[in-house]
Design an enzyme around this catalytic site. Sequence first.
Site, mmCIF file in Angstrom:
data_model
loop_
_atom_site.group_PDB
_atom_site.id
_atom_site.type_symbol
_atom_site.label_atom_id
_atom_site.label_comp_id
_atom_site.label_asym_id
_atom_site.label_seq_id
_atom_site.Cartn_x
_atom_site.Cartn_y
_atom_site.Cartn_z
ATOM 1 N N ARG A 78 -11.155 11.409 9.284
ATOM 2 C CA ARG A 78 -12.339 11.689 8.187
ATOM 3 C C ARG A 78 -13.469 10.418 8.294
ATOM 4 N NH1 ARG A 78 -12.618 8.204 3.642
ATOM 5 N NH2 ARG A 78 -10.469 8.812 3.023
ATOM 6 N N HIS A 118 0.647 -1.226 -0.050
ATOM 7 C CA HIS A 118 0.011 -0.019 -0.105
ATOM 8 C C HIS A 118 0.813 1.419 0.045
ATOM 9 C CE1 HIS A 118 -3.133 2.733 1.910
ATOM 10 N NE2 HIS A 118 -3.776 2.024 0.845
ATOM 11 N N TYR A 126 -8.582 14.434 -4.240
ATOM 12 C CA TYR A 126 -8.345 14.033 -2.839
ATOM 13 C C TYR A 126 -7.250 14.816 -2.496
ATOM 14 C CZ TYR A 126 -10.404 9.341 -3.906
ATOM 15 O OH TYR A 126 -11.248 8.059 -4.266
#
Length: 725
Positions: free
Chosen positions: A586, A457, A490
Amino acid sequence: MSKNVRMPRRQATQPTQPTVAETHQPELYLSRELATLEFNFRVLAQARDTSIPLLERLRYLSIVANNLDEFFEVRVAMLKHHHQFGSAAPGPDGIPSGELLARIRERVLDLVSAQYTTWQDELGPELVAENIHFLTRKQWTPRQRRWLHGYFENEVLPVLSPLGLDPAHPFPRILNKTLNIAVVLQGRDAFGHEGHLALVRAPRSLPRIIRIPNEVCGAGDHFVFLAELLQAFVDMMFPGFKVAGSYQFRVTRNSELIVEEEEVDNLARALAEELHGRGYARPVRLEIGADCPPSIVSMLISNFELEETDVYRCNGPVNIIRAGMVYDELDRPALKFPRFTSALPIALGNGRKIFDVLGQRDILLHHPYESFNAVVDLLREAVQDPDVLAIKQTLYRAGKDTPLVDLLVEAARNGKDVTVVIELRARFDEEANIRFATRLQEAGVQVVYGVVGFKTHAKMMLIVRRENGHLRRYVHLSTGNYHQTNSRLYTDIGLMTANPEFGEDLHKIFQQLSGLGPVINLKRLLHSPFTLYKSVVEKIDRETTHARNGKPARIVAKLNAMNESHVIEALYAAAQAGVEIDLIVRGACTLRPGLPGISERIRVRSIVGRFLEHSRVYWFANDGEPEIYCASADWMERNLMRRIEVAFPILDPQLAARVYDETLANYLADNTHAWLLDSHGQYTRAMPGEAPPYSAQETLLAKLCNATTTAPARAQLPTTLREEG
């Protein structure tokens, strides 16, 4: 909070060190699944906020629907699977799987009801006031009906294959999340059989929203859902029968791919085979029209092997997600957010070579306010530079139109040594990543699929260049993916540097990924699943020690989500010792702030605005010598324990101050898009009160980029504000 939960009794005196038993109590943790649902209520609030442009609100409604799809496809599907086989051990919150499924259903019912109320009572009338119409059958004029009849006859009917149900025509396989119509027929067929049930499956080749031409409707924009069209002309599919009723439905299936990596020879091949069956995996949810009679519901439940508790009635289109498709159809600037142009860092202006700039200083990028083109330009410069010998990069999500794959292919053809670590198991991007991997391999790129059992990731790029007879490494690290479209939607932090310690660390990580080497020692970077978790806990404990010694102590972190129980325990201990803690989370947060005697010094806020908050930033006061890290990892169990992740420090004092100001202090000051979490798991929207309204995202738009009415065409907007899987 459940009425049965008893909070530990604590005296409101000086904070003390918590005992192990206290910090392990289930009532100190919120449910991850329920916290995820609460995030979608915050997104839905954007759809109901009249200060936001109307078409943006319609998009938020669509995002909620898409998020809910993925919630059932992954979280509910996994929970139901483990519950069915008795392997669902409660999480830190201690809620048994059966009770959790019941509470999920209760909250989803609230969310679905709020969705359709927003659609029917708020957005619908406001869209009509702007001369944008989603027409139902009852609203069609005779002229519109004639045009739609012709459209159905010429464009829709030829591709349909309606199916009557009887012993010779069993219930068909229904693809995940597709539109279907259940039809009740009366009369006899050609073989003498009395009326029966039938199904109409809408092929994915058919548009879900049909736009009626202006010459038919006049001024304005007029749309019809495909479901309305199918139900209006369903009798044309069954000549000789009387249609007694037609009802929309949609089934959601488990979409988690299960590949036993240790037992396969080729992960790409195994995943490709698994993808073929994803659309027909076990059902987990049935959405039906609100008017569907019990007999039809029972038939569908039986055939999908579901229960009554898996059924959700929709007071409107079952695929309400499709309403957002008109966003790109409509050229209505006044009903959308103002366009803006992402800026390039000043240091990269005047046509300077990026390698020359990085030889003198680090470059910080704050997306979407600053352009991702700087990253593309860095790779392009490396591809074309004869002194560049090697390029190494990770790809998790890249987007179908990414220029990066083209550049990596070109680099390999230019004779450079190119290694790309592609994460094939990036949820819902598996198919695209397999295609990228195949194309890169055909060009001579060394493609690595990561490490068995650990998703890669981390977002990192390493460029090796020969300069004056020596090798020099250039590095790009980021909190976000190498995805050019998402970089405009984003918020993320990227760092470009020629720091030799960063370069050496990254070289070791890529060696470990490609060569499956031993545990490595890094100088600057924190690395999951090895040092990141341990380092985060140690840094929290260090603040705890400072507080106990009477020194000022503070932690500020910005994350997408947080659920790692040991990190939460460390934060509780720090708060009780006197550390002031601000968390900007978030999405789902399972920590309970504001518990008397436990987390009174912890404050949690969520920012939901125009852009998806995606950057991860950790800041520790460290007795006057603050440390700040940007990372690909949230404080979640999967990120810290089961993934390849990287956190990188911002060493340049000016850049460190900028990251703190823009990603932490800025968001703590937000009083318009911030939601404050209480100890019961409920969020309350922050209000300006007597203070002037302050929006963190709007502040950064004004500071870092230029609003314009002549910007390039708007990027395709996302259909989801999802956790990365």
